[in-house]
Design a protein around this motif. Sequence first.
Motif, PDB file in Angstrom:
ATOM      1  N   GLU A  32      13.709  49.302  37.502  1.00 33.58           N
ATOM      2  CA  GLU A  32      12.620  50.025  36.876  1.00 33.58           C
ATOM      3  C   GLU A  32      12.871  49.905  35.447  1.00 33.58           C
ATOM      4  N   SER A  33      14.050  49.233  34.750  1.00 30.56           N
ATOM      5  CA  SER A  33      13.975  49.162  33.243  1.00 30.56           C
ATOM      6  C   SER A  33      13.147  48.320  32.806  1.00 30.56           C
ATOM      7  N   LYS A  34      12.264  48.958  31.766  1.00 31.21           N
ATOM      8  CA  LYS A  34      11.194  48.493  31.135  1.00 31.21           C
ATOM      9  C   LYS A  34      11.529  47.270  29.908  1.00 31.21           C
ATOM     10  N   GLU A  35      12.767  47.402  29.748  1.00 30.00           N
ATOM     11  CA  GLU A  35      13.312  46.316  28.608  1.00 30.00           C
ATOM     12  C   GLU A  35      13.266  45.089  29.051  1.00 30.00           C
ATOM     13  N   PRO A  36      12.696  44.222  28.023  1.00 27.37           N
ATOM     14  CA  PRO A  36      12.582  42.937  28.342  1.00 27.37           C
ATOM     15  C   PRO A  36      13.853  42.357  28.716  1.00 27.37           C
ATOM     16  N   SER A  37      14.330  41.459  29.855  1.00 26.83           N
ATOM     17  CA  SER A  37      15.921  41.011  29.965  1.00 26.83           C
ATOM     18  C   SER A  37      15.701  39.493  29.704  1.00 26.83           C
ATOM     19  N   ILE A  38      16.873  39.209  28.882  1.00 25.15           N
ATOM     20  CA  ILE A  38      17.154  37.695  28.505  1.00 25.15           C
ATOM     21  C   ILE A  38      17.200  37.091  29.755  1.00 25.15           C
ATOM     22  N   GLN A  39      17.932  37.411  30.720  1.00 25.73           N
ATOM     23  CA  GLN A  39      18.291  36.632  31.917  1.00 25.73           C
ATOM     24  C   GLN A  39      19.011  37.785  32.887  1.00 25.73           C
ATOM     25  N   LYS A  40      19.256  37.484  34.208  1.00 26.52           N
ATOM     26  CA  LYS A  40      20.098  38.372  34.790  1.00 26.52           C
ATOM     27  C   LYS A  40      21.344  38.535  34.339  1.00 26.52           C
ATOM     28  N   PRO A  41      22.012  39.739  34.775  1.00 25.28           N
ATOM     29  CA  PRO A  41      23.371  40.070  34.022  1.00 25.28           C
ATOM     30  C   PRO A  41      24.403  38.763  34.414  1.00 25.28           C
ATOM     31  N   VAL A  42      25.046  38.826  33.420  1.00 21.45           N
ATOM     32  CA  VAL A  42      26.091  37.616  33.585  1.00 21.45           C
ATOM     33  C   VAL A  42      27.299  38.069  34.205  1.00 21.45           C
ATOM     34  N   GLU A  43      27.858  37.442  35.400  1.00 17.67           N
ATOM     35  CA  GLU A  43      28.951  37.915  36.126  1.00 17.67           C
ATOM     36  C   GLU A  43      30.219  37.522  35.513  1.00 17.67           C
ATOM     37  N   ILE A  44      31.039  38.570  35.498  1.00 22.25           N
ATOM     38  CA  ILE A  44      32.277  38.285  34.670  1.00 22.25           C
ATOM     39  C   ILE A  44      33.394  38.858  35.526  1.00 22.25           C
ATOM     40  N   VAL A  45      34.330  38.090  36.027  1.00 21.61           N
ATOM     41  CA  VAL A  45      35.398  38.355  37.175  1.00 21.61           C
ATOM     42  C   VAL A  45      36.580  38.749  36.221  1.00 21.61           C
ATOM     43  N   LEU A  46      37.093  40.096  36.154  1.00 21.52           N
ATOM     44  CA  LEU A  46      38.176  40.551  35.615  1.00 21.52           C
ATOM     45  C   LEU A  46      39.476  40.652  36.354  1.00 21.52           C
ATOM     46  N   LEU A  47      40.495  39.688  36.183  1.00 19.19           N
ATOM     47  CA  LEU A  47      41.822  39.703  36.748  1.00 19.19           C
ATOM     48  C   LEU A  47      42.674  40.669  36.339  1.00 19.19           C
ATOM     49  N   THR A  48      43.391  41.524  36.934  1.00 18.98           N
ATOM     50  CA  THR A  48      44.411  42.367  36.538  1.00 18.98           C
ATOM     51  C   THR A  48      45.461  42.688  37.611  1.00 18.98           C
ATOM     52  N   GLN A  49      46.267  43.423  37.294  1.00 21.12           N
ATOM     53  CA  GLN A  49      47.197  43.869  38.575  1.00 21.12           C
ATOM     54  C   GLN A  49      47.203  45.491  38.366  1.00 21.12           C
ATOM     55  N   SER A  50      47.596  46.166  39.399  1.00 20.91           N
ATOM     56  CA  SER A  50      47.571  47.439  39.593  1.00 20.91           C
ATOM     57  C   SER A  50      48.261  48.361  38.239  1.00 20.91           C
ATOM     58  N   ASP A  77      50.588  43.344  42.271  1.00 20.84           N
ATOM     59  CA  ASP A  77      51.759  43.141  41.870  1.00 20.84           C
ATOM     60  C   ASP A  77      51.617  41.818  40.926  1.00 20.84           C
ATOM     61  N   PHE A  78      52.928  41.350  40.222  1.00 22.65           N
ATOM     62  CA  PHE A  78      52.893  40.450  39.275  1.00 22.65           C
ATOM     63  C   PHE A  78      52.889  38.947  40.187  1.00 22.65           C
ATOM     64  N   GLY A  79      53.435  38.993  41.059  1.00 22.82           N
ATOM     65  CA  GLY A  79      53.463  37.748  42.037  1.00 22.82           C
ATOM     66  C   GLY A  79      52.085  37.394  42.223  1.00 22.82           C
ATOM     67  N   SER A  80      51.441  38.266  43.014  1.00 23.99           N
ATOM     68  CA  SER A  80      50.179  38.092  43.645  1.00 23.99           C
ATOM     69  C   SER A  80      48.897  37.835  42.445  1.00 23.99           C
ATOM     70  N   TYR A  81      49.274  38.474  41.182  1.00 27.02           N
ATOM     71  CA  TYR A  81      48.457  38.321  40.024  1.00 27.02           C
ATOM     72  C   TYR A  81      48.605  36.787  39.602  1.00 27.02           C
ATOM     73  N   THR A  82      49.793  36.432  39.575  1.00 20.86           N
ATOM     74  CA  THR A  82      50.356  35.053  38.827  1.00 20.86           C
ATOM     75  C   THR A  82      49.550  33.862  39.913  1.00 20.86           C
ATOM     76  N   ALA A  83      49.792  34.136  41.240  1.00 24.12           N
ATOM     77  CA  ALA A  83      48.850  33.366  42.057  1.00 24.12           C
ATOM     78  C   ALA A  83      47.464  33.131  41.837  1.00 24.12           C
ATOM     79  N   GLN A  84      46.964  34.360  41.822  1.00 21.73           N
ATOM     80  CA  GLN A  84      45.244  34.285  41.378  1.00 21.73           C
ATOM     81  C   GLN A  84      45.191  33.335  39.978  1.00 21.73           C
ATOM     82  N   GLU A  85      45.897  33.556  39.082  1.00 19.76           N
ATOM     83  CA  GLU A  85      45.905  33.149  37.833  1.00 19.76           C
ATOM     84  C   GLU A  85      45.841  31.778  37.842  1.00 19.76           C
TER      85      GLU A  85
END
Length: 606
Positions: A32-50, A77-85
């Motif tokens: 319902e936002s009436k502000e003109p949109s540049i485009q649909k929101p840009v998706e950003i995947v943020l990788l981190t560990q717990s 954990d660090f190991g699974s973070y590194t694998a995703q990286e």
Amino acid sequence: MKKRGLSALLLSTLLVVGGCEVASKKDVVKEESKEPSIQKPVEIVLLTQSRDETDANVIRDQLSKAGFQVKLNLQPDFGSYTAQEKAGNFDVAISSWTTVTGNPDYAVRSLFKTGGDYNKGPISDPEIDQLIDTAASQTPDEYKATYEKLEQRLVFDKAYIAPLYVSLKSQGLNHTVLKESSVRLSKSRSMVWEAIDFVDESKRGKDPLILQQAISSLTSLDPIKGNDGSINMLNTNMYVRLVNLTDDDKITAEGALSHNYAIAEGNSDYYFLLRDDITFAKIKDKLAVDSQERVGAEDVVFSLNRAKNKDAVPDHRTYSLHEHIQNVEIVTDLNALTSAKQSGGGGTIKEALEKGVKAPISELASEKANADNQAGKYQVVKLTTTKPFPQVLNYLAHQSAGIVSKKQVESINTFDVAKYDVNKDITYGDQATVTEGATYNNALAASGPYILSYKNDYEAVFYKNPGYRKGTEFEPKISKLVVRFIKDADSALAALRSGEIHVYYGIPETKFDLVKNDSKLKLQTLESNGVAYLLFNLENREVSKSEDLRKAVLYAINQEELIKTYNDNKFKASSTLTPLVKTGLELKSDSNKVKEYLKKYAESSK
């Protein structure tokens, strides 16, 4: 109401933990936002560990407010973070770097130079490469301007990283058990184990010193094959180095393999006068024994030559730290020390090396077994750099410059590195060989004050090296040392408070007050060389293609908000250089710039 219920239902399907993705309510664009949109929101995947979940939540909210649709790739954990990286499953990743050598070249070379061991972007920018090499050859008075140019391009011109904050270095100790003065906290150097002592000295040979670390999977016990939080503290205390850092980052021979070191005219030749009172420790029946093999110049030459050689071992992770080494040799001609002059015109190299030693240098030994310091017979190593490079000494204080046994390593690493097969070839320092069970076959040879006997998922057990500086103030005080693996910060603090561990290294800033308010405990802190930042994925993602998109993320980051989350116990950063070189540059969040760069990105994407 129906529309809101449907939005909430859709939102719930986006929540995933440990290999999945998370989105907050702010990620959902209101229809319902009436502000003109540049485009649909840009998706950003943020990788981190717990362990960095606090940072991830703040950053997610900031990016969501800026108009991004943020999904968390949260790893346990660090190991699974590194694998995703490694798999590239991210746009930005929460990363950190601590300059454990105390010099600014280390703060950038591995991370940002093309081909660097820890260049995870990867960044490949000829201008940055040139600035790194130029600064490395300059004095502190000269390199400030060069590092400012580097930081400008790295962060503000190209947005290869987005800085978050500088951390305090901290540790808590139980001062009813340990002598507070014996537990050192150094700006760059890791914990100095051999100095630590019990209040009740009669416990030295009976009770273990109990420490902790979060990561239980050890990259490698070969000092050149790892440079991360799993092994930095361990390898620093397992292998002696030519020089060390003082607690305030000055180069020193104290507690090192050298009596003294000297720099020759031209700043390319470096000389080291070696001690003869250290032998390698080995493990027999899970206990430390003296191998009777002296740590000598032959081992130094071997260790540093393999440290600089990218192809010396499979998965060499520290070679770029030592690429400035051209040659390492044993000096056998005494005239070479009297003819070479000290840098700055302070006399001969021989005079510099003899300062403070009991017997002057009368003879040089080519073989370590023939050295006899009390009789004036020493071994001397000469290291030559590819160009004038005084920062080489800081790198020689790093754990990757630890001295290994030439004899032992060559007896283990018998395979062809080019044909290395991970399924059948065993490398020196492989953690499987020190892990209890069917794979256990400990073949370590430690030149430092302690040696690892065995590990499991719960702890790693170390014993003092019986041949390390025996009878001197540097002989380890406590015979047995245990490192408990405690991933969770609350659990680690509870273990400290209950007496289960004696030192908690790296207490989170949010836990400081709990330590301060416990009469048994003492909190030690100082501003560290550790910087947290967002690393952009520069391969096959939208952020890799668009500098504008990266800059939109950059200017959405509000460091003040992050710092308040930690009770103002962190500090603003501009890059990994911030604790070492004050460039004057500063990142300020700017919503207008975010909109501007998102608009540019949208237009270029049409």
